[in-house]
Design an enzyme around this catalytic site. Structure first.
Site, PDB file in Angstrom:
ATOM      1  N   LYS A   1      46.099   8.642  49.003  1.00 52.21           N
ATOM      2  CA  LYS A   1      47.283   7.989  49.517  1.00 52.21           C
ATOM      3  C   LYS A   1      48.238   7.695  48.366  1.00 52.21           C
ATOM      4  CE  LYS A   1      47.632   3.449  50.481  1.00 52.21           C
ATOM      5  NZ  LYS A   1      47.815   2.401  49.472  1.00 52.21           N
TER       6      LYS A   1
ATOM      7  N   HIS B   1      40.672   4.870  51.687  1.00 49.56           N
ATOM      8  CA  HIS B   1      39.435   4.373  51.072  1.00 49.56           C
ATOM      9  C   HIS B   1      38.812   3.223  51.876  1.00 49.56           C
ATOM     10  CE1 HIS B   1      41.873   1.144  49.301  1.00 49.56           C
ATOM     11  NE2 HIS B   1      40.731   0.505  49.103  1.00 49.56           N
TER      12      HIS B   1
ATOM     13  N   LYS C   1      34.249   1.915  53.247  1.00 48.17           N
ATOM     14  CA  LYS C   1      33.546   0.628  53.198  1.00 48.17           C
ATOM     15  C   LYS C   1      32.490   0.567  54.307  1.00 48.17           C
ATOM     16  CE  LYS C   1      37.824  -1.710  51.716  1.00 48.17           C
ATOM     17  NZ  LYS C   1      37.629  -1.901  50.290  1.00 48.17           N
TER      18      LYS C   1
ATOM     19  N   GLU D   1      44.926 -10.641  49.578  1.00 48.72           N
ATOM     20  CA  GLU D   1      44.475 -10.482  48.193  1.00 48.72           C
ATOM     21  C   GLU D   1      44.960 -11.661  47.375  1.00 48.72           C
ATOM     22  OE1 GLU D   1      44.369  -6.194  46.711  1.00 48.72           O
ATOM     23  OE2 GLU D   1      45.935  -6.155  48.229  1.00 48.72           O
TER      24      GLU D   1
ATOM     25  N   ASP E   1      52.302   0.014  51.794  1.00 51.98           N
ATOM     26  CA  ASP E   1      51.082   0.104  50.990  1.00 51.98           C
ATOM     27  C   ASP E   1      49.821  -0.092  51.837  1.00 51.98           C
ATOM     28  OD1 ASP E   1      49.711   0.323  48.525  1.00 51.98           O
ATOM     29  OD2 ASP E   1      49.581  -1.853  48.329  1.00 51.98           O
TER      30      ASP E   1
ATOM     31  N   HIS F   1      45.566   1.478  55.977  1.00 54.02           N
ATOM     32  CA  HIS F   1      44.356   0.657  56.070  1.00 54.02           C
ATOM     33  C   HIS F   1      44.325  -0.204  57.339  1.00 54.02           C
ATOM     34  CE1 HIS F   1      44.001   2.112  52.107  1.00 54.02           C
ATOM     35  NE2 HIS F   1      44.652   1.160  51.483  1.00 54.02           N
TER      36      HIS F   1
ATOM     37  N   LYS G   1      49.805 -10.195  48.809  1.00 50.92           N
ATOM     38  CA  LYS G   1      49.271 -10.418  47.461  1.00 50.92           C
ATOM     39  C   LYS G   1      49.460 -11.881  47.092  1.00 50.92           C
ATOM     40  CE  LYS G   1      49.074  -5.852  46.586  1.00 50.92           C
ATOM     41  NZ  LYS G   1      47.813  -5.122  46.482  1.00 50.92           N
TER      42      LYS G   1
END
Ligand code: BG6
Length: 483
Positions: A140, A170, A174, A208, A227, A232, A332
């Site tokens: 990505k 990704h 998980k 995060e 992002d 995701h 974030k």
């Protein structure tokens, strides 16, 4: 790995980059340690930097686990310096590969994805002969909006077949994400309540605690929405909400996921203003550590309007989910690192104990904890022991760490293994990628028109106040971050 028959090679474009050093090569070494990698596997690294086999191996040593397996794989790792955009490096690669099966892993900045596939195809490197394989693995970000994602898909699919393309998300590597399908479709009682009759709403959070740090140049042209959301969070949404697949075949699962994403109601321009919130962190402290304001981060435009936080409300127009809001948020510099899916059930239909302290009972919640805590919590009401009737919520909780010996993994092991085995289940098909972008495109458009206030938020909190208002408007509240 039961791959060969024939020798296989993983060719990594961007071999000197962080992704290769920190994640891909350690993941290959871990697979080797687990006995899941062919002893015959070769790795060829390609990058612009001058160097030779030994200099590449030394740079990979830093993060690779120091096992015998890595020592063996290390000896089978070689370097090919060259410019990805020129034909010469592909001619040399062709000579090295011969007739080997090969996977070309594009661990490069995204502007090279199209040109690398073109050059591979020009050199005849993507042709599959005699039951062998030639695969392309693409990292990505896949496009930066719907139009560019479509254009990239078209460009790639004019040179290789969809069956050869492995688009990485990704999050799908998980364990806790893969487990969603097993938990949902392996437990009969869950299916009975998994619909608008019993579910009040669903929250998907990827919070995060860290700031942008050294990634300013990338992040400032990207932002939290691009992002994290089309990729995701859309993966989490499709897994939690998709219909049961009638087999665990890759295409059947990918069909169901794509179908769900296509059922997400298109946000209107008005809703883009009311149902999407964006925020940017100011200077402040997270866990006792001072972080500079996003606007003061190196390589970030001091007048930037790039968001570091986004929250949105989506509706899914299917029989199962009609009327059930899905609230998504990611950001974030928040209070805690916490990725979770919270399913809140409707209150019990009838207050059995009227005019007592238990007339209003809190709703049950089922929480899929994706990370850093990995587990599942089911909130359950019980009577507190004592002469008075008092109901308190307790958790039936399952923690992976208590139940299984979970070795440290990078999260790329399963993805690499499946890719080498030719299993595309955990990879995004072209239509899934485009459906994810289609969901966020109206918001990108609205923000590009300057609509929607960009609110500053204090680091170490749960984000902008407007996000609390977004959910409070519906009489609900966000699940607290952190555990
Ligand atoms: C990446 C984003 O795709 O995912 C990063 O570019 C983000 O900004 C990361 O930090 C989150 O992944 P994880 O696995 O750490 O939750």
């Amino acid at each position: 790995m039961t791959v060969p028959g024939r020798p296989a090679t993983i060719v990594i474009f961007g071999a000197t980059g962080d992704l290769t050093r920190r994640l891909l090569v350690p993941a290959l070494a871990n697979l080797c340690f687990d006995g899941l990698l062919s002893e015959e596997l070769n790795v060829i690294g390609i990058a612009l930097r001058d160097g030779d086999d030994e200099s590449l191996r030394v740079s990979l040593d830093e993060f690779a686990p120091q096992t015998q397996c890595w020592q063996r794989l290390r000896q089978r790792t070689s370097y090919l310096p060259g410019d990805f955009t020129l034909g010469t490096v592909y001619e040399r690669l062709k000579q090295r590969l011969g007739e080997d099966d090969a996977a070309f892993y594009l661990a490069t900045p995204p502007q090279f994805f199209g040109v690398i596939v073109d050059r591979l195809a020009d050199a005849g490197l993507t042709e599959e002969h005699d039951g062998g394989f030639r695969r392309v693995v693409i990292e990505k970000p896949f496009g930066h909006d719907l139009e560019s994602a479509r254009a990239l898909n078209q460009r790639i699919l004019s040179r290789v077949n969809e069956s050869q393309v492995y688009r990485i998300d990704h999050f799908l590597g998980k364990e806790t994400v893969q487990n969603i399908l097993v938990a949902r479709f392996g437990n009969a009682w869950l299916e009975a309540v998994w619909n608008h009759r019993y579910v009040d709403h669903i929250q998907i959070s990827a919070a995060e605690a860290i700031g942008i740090g050294t990634r300013g140049a990338f992040y400032d042209t990207t932002g939290a929405l691009r992002d994290m959301v089309p990729n995701h969070l859309m993966q989490l949404l499709s897994m939690i909400a998709m219909e049961p697949p009638n087999s665990f075949d890759a295409e059947v699962i990918r069909d169901e996921k794509a179908k769900l994403l296509r059922a997400v109601r298109r946000i209107t321009p008005d809703e883009a203003r009311s149902d999407a919130v964006r925020g940017m962190y100011a200077a402040g402290q997270v866990n006792g550590q001072m972080i500079p304001a996003y606007r003061e981060t190196p390589h970030v435009d001091p007048n930037t309007a790039t968001e570091t936080y986004v929250a949105l409300k989506l509706m899914v127009d299917t029989w199962r989910w009609t009327g059930v809001p899905f609230y998504l948020r990611t950001g974030k510099a928040l209070a805690a690192r916490d990725t979770e899916i919270v399913v809140t059930f409707k209150p019990v239909p009838y207050a059995t104990f009227r005019e007592t302290p238990v007339a209003h009972l809190p709703a049950n919640q089922l929480v899929f904890q994706i990370q850093p805590h990995e587990g599942i919590d089911l909130g359950f009401l019980v009577k507190r022991p004592g002469p008075q009737v008092e109901a308190v919520p307790v958790a039936l909780d399952f923690a992976y760490a208590e139940k299984f010996a979970v070795a440290h993994r990078t999260g790329y092991e399963t993805l690499l293994y499946d890719m080498m085995m030719g299993d595309q289940t955990l990879f995004q098909r072209a239509d899934q990628i485009e459906a994810g972008w289609a969901v966020v495109q109206p918001i990108l458009d609205a923000w590009a028109r300057g609509e929607g206030v960009l609110e500053e938020y204090t680091p170490g909190t749960s984000g902008p106040r407007a996000a609390d208002a977004l959910i409070a408007r519906d009489g609900r509240q966000w699940h607290a971050l952190g555990r």
